[in-house]
Design a protein around this motif. Structure first.
Motif, short mmCIF file in Angstrom:
data_model
loop_
_atom_site.label_atom_id
_atom_site.label_comp_id
_atom_site.label_asym_id
_atom_site.label_seq_id
_atom_site.Cartn_x
_atom_site.Cartn_y
_atom_site.Cartn_z
N UNK A 56 0.84 -1.17 0.00
CA UNK A 56 0.00 0.00 0.00
C UNK A 56 0.89 1.24 0.00
N UNK A 57 0.67 2.09 -0.98
CA UNK A 57 1.45 3.32 -1.09
C UNK A 57 0.94 4.31 -0.04
N UNK A 58 1.89 5.00 0.60
CA UNK A 58 1.53 5.90 1.67
C UNK A 58 0.95 7.22 1.20
N UNK A 59 0.29 7.89 2.14
CA UNK A 59 -0.32 9.19 1.86
C UNK A 59 0.75 10.18 1.43
N UNK A 60 1.91 10.13 2.08
CA UNK A 60 2.99 11.07 1.75
C UNK A 60 3.43 10.95 0.30
N UNK A 85 1.60 9.98 -2.25
CA UNK A 85 0.56 10.58 -3.09
C UNK A 85 0.56 12.10 -2.97
N UNK A 86 0.78 12.61 -1.75
CA UNK A 86 0.83 14.06 -1.58
C UNK A 86 2.02 14.65 -2.33
N UNK A 123 1.75 17.32 -5.32
CA UNK A 123 2.53 18.56 -5.30
C UNK A 123 3.30 18.73 -6.61
N UNK A 124 3.87 17.64 -7.11
CA UNK A 124 4.61 17.69 -8.38
C UNK A 124 3.70 18.08 -9.54
N UNK A 125 2.50 17.52 -9.57
CA UNK A 125 1.54 17.83 -10.64
C UNK A 125 1.13 19.30 -10.56
N UNK A 126 0.86 19.78 -9.33
CA UNK A 126 0.45 21.18 -9.17
C UNK A 126 1.57 22.14 -9.56
N UNK A 127 2.83 21.78 -9.24
CA UNK A 127 3.96 22.61 -9.64
C UNK A 127 4.09 22.65 -11.16
N UNK A 128 3.91 21.50 -11.79
CA UNK A 128 3.99 21.44 -13.25
C UNK A 128 2.91 22.31 -13.90
N UNK A 129 1.71 22.26 -13.35
CA UNK A 129 0.61 23.08 -13.86
C UNK A 129 0.94 24.56 -13.68
N UNK A 130 1.50 24.93 -12.52
CA UNK A 130 1.86 26.33 -12.27
C UNK A 130 2.91 26.81 -13.28
N UNK A 131 3.90 25.97 -13.57
CA UNK A 131 4.92 26.33 -14.56
C UNK A 131 4.31 26.47 -15.95
N UNK A 176 -5.30 11.63 -8.03
CA UNK A 176 -4.37 11.58 -6.90
C UNK A 176 -5.07 11.97 -5.60
N UNK A 177 -5.92 12.98 -5.64
CA UNK A 177 -6.68 13.36 -4.44
C UNK A 177 -7.59 12.22 -4.00
N UNK A 178 -8.18 11.52 -4.97
CA UNK A 178 -9.03 10.37 -4.66
C UNK A 178 -8.21 9.26 -4.00
N UNK A 179 -6.99 9.03 -4.51
CA UNK A 179 -6.11 8.01 -3.92
C UNK A 179 -5.74 8.39 -2.48
N UNK A 180 -5.47 9.68 -2.27
CA UNK A 180 -5.14 10.13 -0.92
C UNK A 180 -6.32 9.89 0.02
N UNK A 181 -7.51 10.22 -0.44
CA UNK A 181 -8.72 10.02 0.38
C UNK A 181 -8.92 8.53 0.67
N UNK A 182 -8.67 7.67 -0.33
CA UNK A 182 -8.82 6.22 -0.13
C UNK A 182 -7.84 5.70 0.91
N UNK A 183 -6.58 6.14 0.82
CA UNK A 183 -5.56 5.68 1.77
C UNK A 183 -5.91 6.17 3.17
N UNK A 184 -6.34 7.43 3.29
CA UNK A 184 -6.73 7.94 4.60
C UNK A 184 -7.91 7.17 5.17
#
Length: 195
Positions: free
Chosen positions: A1-5, A7-8, A12-20, A156-164
């Motif tokens: 199981x991949x951890x929340x960290x 996925x977060x 963060x990487x996806x959001x940075x790429x979108x900002x660039x 990714x947000x959905x995966x984070x919610x699932x893991x939590x």
């Protein structure tokens, strides 16, 4: 199981790429608008030369060298210090002149310009139209990349919610198991007391 960290970090990487990408879109947008303005200027020159007027290239745009003062949340004394920092001090040498003075004397003098020909103007217009087209295409491509990345954020947000949710379920299960044992012990102790 991949951890929340993990996925977060991915989010963060996806959001940075979108900002660039959004910053790049803004740059291409500015380039596009600048090309449109230049095309209008050169079209006017073309009309003038077609009316048999002598035309010269437009002057290059100069960048502002003075800093813009920020008055927000600053005291009067602070503004005064900022204004003074923009002033150039000229130290005079033995002959009473300095490099700064000599440079300022030649700043206003421009080399003589040659008149433009119709071919020069047509070539410049073609270059500007290519620049406008490329800017528009690049901007469109970048917006498509941003559009393609947005579902990845939701996923990714959905995966984070699932893991939590899984972590919460494990915690609840552990708490219930502990409490069940503690309640059974308390119940057994209460029965013994009754006997």
């Amino acid at each position: 199981m991949t951890g929340v960290l993990a996925y977060e970090h991915e989010l963060e990487g996806i959001e940075e790429e979108i900002a660039e990408l959004k910053e790049s879109v803004e740059v291409y947008q500015a380039t596009y608008h600048e090309a449109v303005k230049d095309i209008n200027t050169w079209n006017e020159l073309k009309e003038r030369i077609e009316n048999e007027e002598t035309v010269f290239p437009p002057k290059a745009k100069t960048k502002q060298t003075r800093k813009k003062l920020k008055y927000k949340n600053s005291s009067r004394k602070r503004r005064q210090v900022e204004e003074e920092s923009d002033v150039e001090f000229i130290e005079s040498g033995g002959n009473g002149s300095s490099k700064s003075e000599n440079k300022s004397d030649t700043d206003g003098i421009e080399a003589p310009q040659e008149p433009l020909t119709l071919e020069d103007i047509k070539q410049r217009l073609a270059d500007l139209k290519d620049q406008r087209k490329n800017s528009r295409n690049e901007k469109k491509a970048l917006k498509e990349k941003i559009k393609d990345l947005k579902p990845a954020i939701r996923t990714t947000k959905s995966k984070i919610a699932d893991v939590k949710a899984q972590i919460l379920a494990i915690c609840i299960k552990g708490r219930n198991k502990y409490l069940r044992g503690a309640i059974q012990q308390d119940f057994a102790a209460g029965i013994k007391e009754l006997d």
